[in-house]
Design an enzyme around this catalytic site. Structure first.
Site, short mmCIF file in Angstrom:
data_model
loop_
_atom_site.label_atom_id
_atom_site.label_comp_id
_atom_site.label_asym_id
_atom_site.label_seq_id
_atom_site.Cartn_x
_atom_site.Cartn_y
_atom_site.Cartn_z
CB SER A 1 46.01 -27.91 -25.17
OG SER A 1 47.34 -28.12 -24.67
CE LYS B 1 47.05 -26.38 -21.03
NZ LYS B 1 47.54 -27.55 -21.95
CB SER C 1 47.68 -23.68 -24.44
OG SER C 1 47.32 -25.07 -24.16
CE LYS D 1 43.63 -24.26 -24.25
NZ LYS D 1 44.45 -24.31 -25.36
#
Length: 381
Positions: free
Chosen positions: A163, A166, A218, A328
């Site tokens: 992720s 993202k 997320s 992140k």
């Protein structure tokens, strides 16, 4: 050389008379007369002349004079004498305070920095702190925008990034759509595997609201919803959303990163720790995206106000570790537990990017790396 005897009756007679009257006078006369004769014979038979003799004597005199002058000059310039250091500094350095101050180097090197203050030296490696092996496939601490690597472990190896993808999804959505565009959540978006963010089929949210769901919770659903909305509304002939994501990487001069979809679920979404740090830095320089990443939570209503959403930032180091202002996280079976964070540094124009990929424990190993960097480098004067 042999001188012939003179056989002249007149000369012999005169010499005999001089000898009888005064032998001493005769001797002196003989010497006086013989000297010019001898000199003439020597120069005549020896092929010499007075000009050559004069020139030779003159050159020799000049050479001797020059040698004497040189020796005199050398003797006046070079005086070998041992003197104490303090006396030398007083005599030859009018401003000894400008010399580096003698200090005793210690474990932190703080004395050196205090005596030689310069921001270019910071952060300075403290070699009293040994290298620490972070338990992750890749680990990186890099100062941006200087791109000075402070810690590196396999930072250029390309691997799945889950992720963390993202970050690029958010950057592409922000640059290709207006924040107030309204997106209708589709059934296909809701069916996306993984974190949902609590989205419901048919509800309407703005691009800005979906960016919060994307970067905090997320949300895979939010990723697909943004992709679908852009592809449905883009002008004819424009690149699709995934092509835009990959094109953005080329614009950032990142060549080892590729995206197949916007969530990070695909193991074909790949990058390196080094490139992730560059992507994260780019996102952190975007005022809106940086503000979203820095939010610990976010509450919002759908456009018809039928529903309320409350999203919590999965970056557990935010507000828990001093200086952390965003980042992140990511996890898939192929990528392993991964994390990227951005921190402030004492130098307001520089930031610290920390990335761990496929770590045994992403929060624990990221914290270990942060603590090591803090100890292993001196950040302030």
């Amino acid at each position: 050389m042999k001188i012939k005897k003179i056989n002249s009756p007149l000369v012999n007679k005169v010499l005999k008379q001089l000898k009888d009257k005064n032998p001493k006078v005769l001797g002196i006369l003989g010497v006086v007369v013989s000297i010019p004769v001898l000199v003439s014979l020597v120069f005549f038979y020896g092929n010499l002349n007075f000009n050559d003799l004069f020139a030779s004597l003159t050159f020799q005199d000049a050479e001797n004079t020059e040698l004497e002058n040189t020796n005199t000059q050398k003797n006046s310039e070079f005086r070998l004498k041992l003197i104490p250091q303090d006396e030398f500094l007083k005599q030859y350095n009018p401003k000894p305070a400008l010399l580096p101050k003698p200090i005793q180097m210690n474990a932190t090197l703080s004395g050196f920095l205090r005596s030689n203050p310069a921001m270019e030296l910071l952060p300075t490696r403290n070699w009293a702190i040994p290298f620490e092996d972070i338990d992750a496939a890749s680990a990186l601490a890099i100062e941006m925008p200087t791109r000075r690597i402070l810690y590196g472990k396999d930072v250029f190896t390309v691997r799945p990034i889950a992720s963390i993808t993202k970050l690029a999804t958010a950057l592409t959505a922000y640059e290709s759509m207006s924040l107030d565009e309204v997106v209708t959540i589709s059934q296909s978006a809701i069916r996306t595997e993984g974190a949902a963010g609590g989205l419901v089929v048919g509800e309407k949210l703005t691009v800005e609201q979906l960016l919060y769901a994307l970067l905090l919770e997320s949300s895979n659903d939010a990723s697909v919803a943004l992709l679908e909305h852009y592809n449905e509304t883009k002008s004819e002939g424009s690149l699709d959303f995934i092509s835009l994501m990959n094109h953005k990487m080329r614009k950032l001069d990142i060549s080892d990163t590729y995206f197949e979809e916007p969530t990070g679920l695909s193991p074909q979404n790949i990058s390196s720790a080094n490139s992730i740090a560059k992507i994260l830095y780019t996102v952190s320089q975007n005022e809106k995206l940086a503000s979203i990443m820095a939010s610990s939570s976010y509450a919002t209503q759908t456009q018809g106000k039928e529903m309320v959403h409350y999203w919590i930032n999965l970056n557990t180091l935010l507000e828990a570790y001093e200086g952390v202002i965003g980042g992140k996280t990511g996890y898939t079976e192929e990528a392993g537990p991964s994390m990227s964070i951005v921190l402030r540094t004492p130098n307001e124009s520089r930031y610290l990017m920390v990335v761990v990929l496929n770590a045994s424990d992403r929060v624990q190993e990221t914290t270990r790396l942060l603590k090591w960097v803090k100890k292993a480098y001196i950040w302030e004067e």
